[in-house]
Motif scaffolding. Structure first.
Motif, PDB file in Angstrom:
ATOM      1  N   PRO A  49       0.739  -1.260   0.021  1.00  0.00           N
ATOM      2  CA  PRO A  49       0.486  -0.286  -0.119  1.00  0.00           C
ATOM      3  C   PRO A  49       0.784   1.345  -0.070  1.00  0.00           C
ATOM      4  O   PRO A  49       2.187   1.318   0.968  1.00  0.00           O
ATOM      5  CB  PRO A  49      -0.539  -0.324   1.563  1.00  0.00           C
ATOM      6  N   ASP A  50       0.550   1.939  -0.770  1.00  0.00           N
ATOM      7  CA  ASP A  50       1.555   3.506  -1.262  1.00  0.00           C
ATOM      8  C   ASP A  50       0.275   4.615  -0.335  1.00  0.00           C
ATOM      9  O   ASP A  50      -1.250   4.280  -0.370  1.00  0.00           O
ATOM     10  CB  ASP A  50       2.050   3.714  -1.845  1.00  0.00           C
ATOM     11  N   ALA A  51       0.873   5.315  -0.880  1.00  0.00           N
ATOM     12  CA  ALA A  51       0.196   6.789  -0.199  1.00  0.00           C
ATOM     13  C   ALA A  51      -1.078   7.394  -1.100  1.00  0.00           C
ATOM     14  O   ALA A  51      -2.669   7.702  -0.345  1.00  0.00           O
ATOM     15  CB  ALA A  51       0.272   8.447   0.006  1.00  0.00           C
ATOM     16  N   ALA A  52      -0.862   7.244  -2.487  1.00  0.00           N
ATOM     17  CA  ALA A  52      -2.174   7.293  -3.386  1.00  0.00           C
ATOM     18  C   ALA A  52      -3.456   6.391  -3.127  1.00  0.00           C
ATOM     19  O   ALA A  52      -4.684   6.732  -2.617  1.00  0.00           O
ATOM     20  CB  ALA A  52      -1.793   6.755  -4.215  1.00  0.00           C
ATOM     21  N   TYR A  53      -2.497   4.952  -3.083  1.00  0.00           N
ATOM     22  CA  TYR A  53      -3.699   3.944  -2.646  1.00  0.00           C
ATOM     23  C   TYR A  53      -4.544   3.709  -1.457  1.00  0.00           C
ATOM     24  O   TYR A  53      -5.807   3.642  -1.087  1.00  0.00           O
ATOM     25  CB  TYR A  53      -3.276   2.605  -2.362  1.00  0.00           C
ATOM     26  N   GLY A  54      -3.597   4.649  -0.378  1.00  0.00           N
ATOM     27  CA  GLY A  54      -3.995   4.675   1.095  1.00  0.00           C
ATOM     28  C   GLY A  54      -5.532   5.770   1.101  1.00  0.00           C
ATOM     29  O   GLY A  54      -6.354   5.126   1.628  1.00  0.00           O
TER      30      GLY A  54
END
Length: 387
Positions: A115-120
């Protein structure tokens, strides 16, 4: 979270070429179209008849027929005149079903390993933030970010809906081997509205996505194979992908596999017990066509023991979900007291609901005409309160 895609309808001659003559469940059309009048519901005069009706049409197919002479005035039941024509329903594929909530989405779907910031942000419903974060990486060629940007644009989440722009990002991610992007872009290539139609390119991308394990691609690729070759050889190729998708729990694929086992087609043995188990799996996921078939099989005792009450319950569930064919068949079960106590008022009410939706069944028209004024009034009142 699936882009609306084109419908891949199995060719009309499929059953005649691939199925056993004595079996009657058509191959594989996961949603109802149209057919002759409903003859699959048990005869109310013979509630214990256990032999399957070998003339049964697709249990998920709306019952339509020319109105009999003397049929009641449709306006009497709260609707305007009905023309005897098929009920036009889109045949949805999994790609057109209600998308899951954002918090159930696995980042692997977008090609990301962690998970990354955009996905989060996307997962929390912060779509504009997710778009801005993903766009920065997408411009640098990050395939996961490209897919996420395309997903947001294709659904208009926090930004204006822009399928044409989404197609560009799906194409870039598809070139880098993201299965989700390959699947979605394949659908766009088949559709041809936002990109130039390319069936050959769509076929290759759908296959690549299917081989990578995308279950929606597996089902839709199987549909493409059947469309390409509606004979048993095509079904045998498709069965490989139907089976993979069914193993993941995809209801469409479970229903398709049930059809193959019910007909002994596509390299599968004729196995009603296995077919009934698959119908039950799809029915539990609110797959209305499977619910109708399962109800009919339970009432007939096909593929297992007869269970009139459970059969009635499944038919009622499909009817309450809005399936017009199920509403008509449920009316017949109430009329004959099959799996439930006889109830002429509810029988009339459910048929009125189906009739208002455009389904015309001469047998049920005759039944309605036989109700007295008070019974008709009560049936109308109940119909107005039904889903």
């Amino acid at each position: 979270m699936r882009l609306r895609g084109p419908c891949l309808v199995v060719l009309a001659g499929l059953l005649a070429q691939a199925a056993m003559a004595a079996e009657t469940v058509p191959l594989p059309q996961p949603r109802p179209e149209t057919s002759a009048p409903d003859k699959s519901a048990p005869d109310p005069a013979k509630p214990d008849a256990g032999a399957p009706n070998t003339a049964t049409p697709n249990a998920g197919t709306p019952d339509t027929a020319a109105p009999a002479t003397g049929a009641p005035d449709p306006s009497r039941f709260g609707g305007g005149p009905h023309i005897d024509k098929p009920i036009q329903n889109t045949l949805p594929q999994p790609a057109t079903m209600t998308p899951p909530s954002a918090d159930t989405v696995n980042p692997d779907r977008f090609g990301a390993k962690q998970p990354d910031a955009a996905y989060g942000a996307f997962q929390r419903g912060l779509y504009k933030t997710a778009y801005n974060l993903a766009m920065e990486r997408a411009k640098n060629g990050d395939p996961a970010a490209e897919t996420l940007v395309a997903e947001i644009l294709s659904r208009g989440l926090g930004v204006p809906l822009n399928p044409a722009e989404a197609a560009k990002w799906y194409a870039l991610a598809a070139e880098q081997g993201v299965p989700e992007a390959q699947f979605q872009y394949a659908l766009m290539l088949l559709d041809g509205r936002y990109v130039k139609k390319d069936e050959k390119g769509a076929f290759a991308l759908m296959q690549a996505s299917a081989e990578a394990g995308n279950r929606l691609a597996q089902f839709n690729f199987a549909q493409l194979l059947v469309q390409q070759d509606p004979g048993d050889a095509g079904l045998a190729k498709a069965a490989v992908y139907y089976e993979r998708a069914a193993a993941t729990g995809l209801a469409d694929a479970q229903y398709a596999m049930a059809q193959l086992y019910a007909n002994g087609a596509g390299g599968k043995p004729h196995d009603d017990a296995q077919a009934r188990m698959l119908l039950a799996q799809a029915a539990r996921q609110n797959y209305d066509t499977a619910q109708i078939d399962l109800a009919t099989w339970m009432i007939e005792g096909r593929g297992g023991g007869r269970d009139l009450k459970s059969g009635f319950a499944w038919m009622k569930r499909a009817a309450q979900g809005g399936n017009v064919a199920a509403q008509n068949r449920l009316a017949k079960l109430y009329m004959g007291g099959i799996g439930t106590d006889p109830d002429l008022i509810l029988a009339g009410a459910w048929y009125i609901v189906a009739r208002r939706a455009g389904l015309i069944d001469p047998r049920m028209d005759d039944f309605l005409q036989g109700l007295d004024d008070d019974q008709t009034k009560q049936a109308l009142q109940k119909a107005n309160r039904l889903p």
